[in-house]
Design a protein around this motif. Structure first.
Motif: not given
Length: 427
Positions: A67-68, A72, A212, A216, A238, A267
């Motif tokens: 989910s991430n 980044t 999350i 979110r 992302e 991450w």
């Protein structure tokens, strides 16, 4: 006359007779049964702990990676055309195309992010809004999972996707309106006017992570640019890679592709401290439970010493019949190690059954405790996971059997060195 080989059949036969003899006949003592139960419980606790540890780590990492972003890309502070100091990506499309060409990169999604207040039904929640394209949202496994999500992502273009925790806090469902309030609104002569806009809930997701799901919201990328006044720019990229566990090897190529001014955040940088603390806790728990296994195996020594004392007359007779010290030592070694083997096998069976049926077991514990045995707001995930791994089971088996064999040697040597004349003097 040729000497019999080590661990000959008659040695096993004598050891078995001693083990199955009644206590009144000088057979297995209460201490032996205690050591058997102790080893079983210690090995069970070790395997159960290792399984839960592996399951917790796997579930935690999976929720992060599912989910991430794996990587980044941000931008250093710079001035935009209006002379404002910002950290947005001015030419994010070109940068995204360049990063997509890096070997091992599977997806690159421009994002617009902002923290706002969500309100509905007289309830408020602080949330983080992710502006993302619909195709990129569909590629996030934990968010676009049809088994855990409610609604249809086809309607995402005309609404927002919110976490199940946000929906619960605000008391909203599919089709309801959620009002988003941003303090960074339009500047007027009377100060900054908050930006307020309502959106329809098109999709409700459950990522499996409490933090999350409770904070979110996903919004269409173009709408997020308009709402947060990010016209023509993005806040970050992302990036998803093929091998997230080896994410460090992608950092340099991605930084080179992103160009000057790009900042990289992986991450592992975000969750590395927690994972290191988890590894340290795992090592400490393994050492503590290993001590428990050692204590359980030490009971074998007590039981075996009592058996040697009760069988002193038999040892003397066997020695006068021609048995060597080695044969006597192996007989009592078999008696002691057999306890460790049986305890280890039973402990492994119980530990594996616990890991396999952990859900109904935990459900029973939760029911007996009146609920609330597992608080997701503290643990981060919603359930207690367990994952059996061959390496964990084998480490428990090797540890238990190794300690059982080692501690058995000393009383077995004592039996072998027993003087037959002293053993039969008063018979």
């Amino acid at each position: 006359m040729r000497a019999p080989p080590p661990f000959a059949p008659f040695e096993w036969l004598i050891a078995w007779r001693y083990l199955r003899a009644k206590r009144a006949e000088g057979g297995v003592s209460v201490m032996t049964w205690i050591s058997l139960v102790g080893i079983t419980l210690a090995v069970f606790a070790l395997i159960a702990t290792l399984a839960v540890r592996s399951g917790f780590r796997a579930e935690f990492v999976d929720t992060i990676l599912g989910s991430n972003a794996h990587v980044t890309v941000y931008h250093v502070s710079h001035q935009n055309d209006a002379g404002q100091t910002v950290r947005t990506l001015p030419d994010y499309k070109t940068m995204a195309d360049s990063v997509r060409g890096v070997p091992g990169v599977t997806r690159v999604a421009p994002l617009v992010k902002g923290q706002v207040m969500a309100t509905a039904n007289d309830s408020n929640a602080g949330v983080e809004v992710f502006g993302i394209a619909e195709d990129d949202l569909r590629a996030i496994p934990r968010i676009a999972d049809p088994e855990t999500g409610r609604g249809a992502l086809d309607a995402f273009a005309n609404g927002v996707a919110i976490g199940s925790g946000v929906a619960q806090t605000l008391g909203v469902g599919l089709g309801d309106k959620v009002k988003l309030i941003s303090p960074n609104g339009v500047k007027t002569a009377f100060g900054v006017s908050p930006r307020v806009k309502s959106y329809e809930v098109a999709y409700i997701f459950t990522a499996g992570r409490y933090d999350i799901d409770r904070t979110r919201i996903y919004m269409p990328f173009a709408e997020a640019q308009l709402y947060f006044d990010r016209e023509g720019v993005a806040d970050e990229l992302e990036i998803i890679v093929e091998q997230p566990e080896s994410v460090e090897r992608y950092v340099t190529p991605i930084a080179q592709a992103a160009g000057a001014g790009a900042l990289i955040w992986t991450w592992q940088d975000a969750s590395g401290g927690f994972l290191k603390a988890l590894d340290m806790e795992d090592n400490v728990m393994f050492v503590i439970l290993s001590v428990l296994v050692l204590i359980a195996t030490m009971n074998i020594v007590s039981g075996l010493i009592m058996l040697v004392k009760n069988k002193g007359r038999d040892i003397g007779i066997l020695r006068t019949m021609g048995l060597t010290e080695g044969s006597v030592m192996r007989i009592f070694f078999i008696c002691g190690s057999f306890t460790g083997i049986i305890g280890t096998v039973m402990g492994v069976a119980l530990g594996c059954l616990f890991a396999i049926y952990i859900d109904p077991i935990f459900g029973a514990v939760n029911w007996l405790s009146g609920g609330g045995a597992w608080d997701p707001s503290i643990r981060g995930i919603y359930f207690l996971p367990a994952k059996l791994q061959l390496a964990d089971v084998m480490s428990a088996v090797v540890l238990s059997l190794g300690l059982s064999f080692v501690v058995t040697i000393f009383p077995a040597r004592r039996a072998a060195r027993l003087n037959p004349v002293e053993a039969l003097r008063y018979e």
